[in-house]
Design a protein around this motif. Structure first.
Motif, short mmCIF file in Angstrom:
data_model
loop_
_atom_site.label_atom_id
_atom_site.label_comp_id
_atom_site.label_asym_id
_atom_site.label_seq_id
_atom_site.Cartn_x
_atom_site.Cartn_y
_atom_site.Cartn_z
N THR A 5 -10.92 40.61 2.92
CA THR A 5 -12.24 40.19 2.45
C THR A 5 -12.57 38.80 3.00
OG1 THR A 5 -11.37 39.15 0.44
CG2 THR A 5 -11.96 41.48 0.30
N ALA A 6 -13.81 38.40 2.83
CA ALA A 6 -14.26 37.07 3.26
C ALA A 6 -15.34 36.60 2.29
CB ALA A 6 -14.82 37.12 4.66
N ARG A 7 -15.47 35.30 2.17
CA ARG A 7 -16.58 34.71 1.42
C ARG A 7 -17.49 34.05 2.44
NH1 ARG A 7 -13.14 31.38 -2.72
NH2 ARG A 7 -11.57 32.06 -1.29
N VAL A 8 -18.51 34.76 2.82
CA VAL A 8 -19.41 34.29 3.86
C VAL A 8 -20.32 33.19 3.31
CG1 VAL A 8 -21.26 34.97 5.43
CG2 VAL A 8 -19.35 36.52 5.01
N GLN A 9 -20.47 32.14 4.06
CA GLN A 9 -21.38 31.05 3.70
C GLN A 9 -22.43 30.95 4.80
OE1 GLN A 9 -18.92 27.60 3.26
NE2 GLN A 9 -17.88 28.40 1.47
N THR A 10 -23.67 30.74 4.39
CA THR A 10 -24.75 30.61 5.36
C THR A 10 -25.20 29.16 5.40
OG1 THR A 10 -26.42 31.15 3.70
CG2 THR A 10 -25.53 32.98 5.02
N VAL A 11 -25.92 28.82 6.46
CA VAL A 11 -26.40 27.45 6.66
C VAL A 11 -27.92 27.47 6.67
CG1 VAL A 11 -26.45 25.51 8.28
CG2 VAL A 11 -24.35 26.83 7.98
N ASP A 12 -28.52 26.63 5.85
CA ASP A 12 -29.97 26.47 5.83
C ASP A 12 -30.31 25.40 6.88
OD1 ASP A 12 -32.60 25.60 5.33
OD2 ASP A 12 -32.42 26.06 3.19
N LEU A 22 -24.58 22.63 15.44
CA LEU A 22 -23.19 22.88 15.85
C LEU A 22 -22.94 24.37 15.99
CD1 LEU A 22 -20.25 21.91 16.32
CD2 LEU A 22 -19.94 22.07 13.84
N LEU A 23 -23.41 25.16 15.03
CA LEU A 23 -23.24 26.61 15.11
C LEU A 23 -23.99 27.18 16.32
CD1 LEU A 23 -23.57 27.46 11.34
CD2 LEU A 23 -21.56 27.90 12.75
N ASP A 24 -25.19 26.68 16.57
CA ASP A 24 -25.94 27.13 17.75
C ASP A 24 -25.17 26.84 19.04
OD1 ASP A 24 -28.05 27.97 16.14
OD2 ASP A 24 -29.23 26.14 16.48
N ALA A 25 -24.67 25.63 19.16
CA ALA A 25 -23.94 25.23 20.38
C ALA A 25 -22.66 26.05 20.53
CB ALA A 25 -23.63 23.74 20.35
N PHE A 26 -21.94 26.25 19.43
CA PHE A 26 -20.71 27.04 19.48
C PHE A 26 -21.03 28.47 19.87
CE2 PHE A 26 -17.14 29.43 17.64
CZ PHE A 26 -16.08 28.76 18.22
N GLY A 27 -22.13 29.01 19.33
CA GLY A 27 -22.54 30.37 19.68
C GLY A 27 -22.89 30.50 21.15
N GLN A 28 -23.57 29.51 21.70
CA GLN A 28 -23.92 29.54 23.13
C GLN A 28 -22.67 29.47 24.01
OE1 GLN A 28 -26.78 26.43 23.78
NE2 GLN A 28 -28.43 27.57 22.79
N LEU A 29 -21.71 28.67 23.57
CA LEU A 29 -20.48 28.49 24.33
C LEU A 29 -19.57 29.71 24.28
CD1 LEU A 29 -18.75 26.38 25.91
CD2 LEU A 29 -17.76 25.76 23.72
N THR A 30 -19.48 30.35 23.10
CA THR A 30 -18.51 31.41 22.90
C THR A 30 -19.10 32.80 22.73
OG1 THR A 30 -18.51 31.20 20.49
CG2 THR A 30 -16.98 29.77 21.73
N GLY A 31 -20.40 32.87 22.42
CA GLY A 31 -21.01 34.16 22.11
C GLY A 31 -20.84 34.54 20.65
#
Length: 78
Positions: A5-12, A22-31
């Motif tokens: 299981t996981a406890r997903v947290q979202t970012v506003d 940071l999440l955007d940049a990490f997503g662009q770098l890693t997919g």
């Protein structure tokens, strides 16, 4: 978790634009625009509770990168 299981947290984005960026940049770098949020501590030591604790842990544990607010500490490449 061990049970799959996981406890997903979202970012506003409006409330925390720095973390969203940071999440955007990490997503662009890693997919994969996902980071693991975990307790910051090592075996035998309590959880980090202050910037001082975080710096002490960074100095003594195999952590490559530490981000605190607008500051980024990067361990030199071996």
């Amino acid at each position: 978790h061990v049970d799959g299981t996981a406890r997903v947290q979202t970012v506003d984005r409006r409330r925390d634009p720095r973390l969203a960026g940071l999440l955007d940049a990490f997503g662009q770098l890693t997919g994969v625009p996902v980071l693991v949020n975990t307790s910051l501590n090592t075996a035998g030591r309590p959880m980090v509770d202050s910037p001082r604790d975080a710096l002490e842990l960074f100095g003594s544990a195999p952590v490559d990168l530490l981000v605190m607010g607008p500051y980024v500490l990067r361990r030199p490449a071996a």
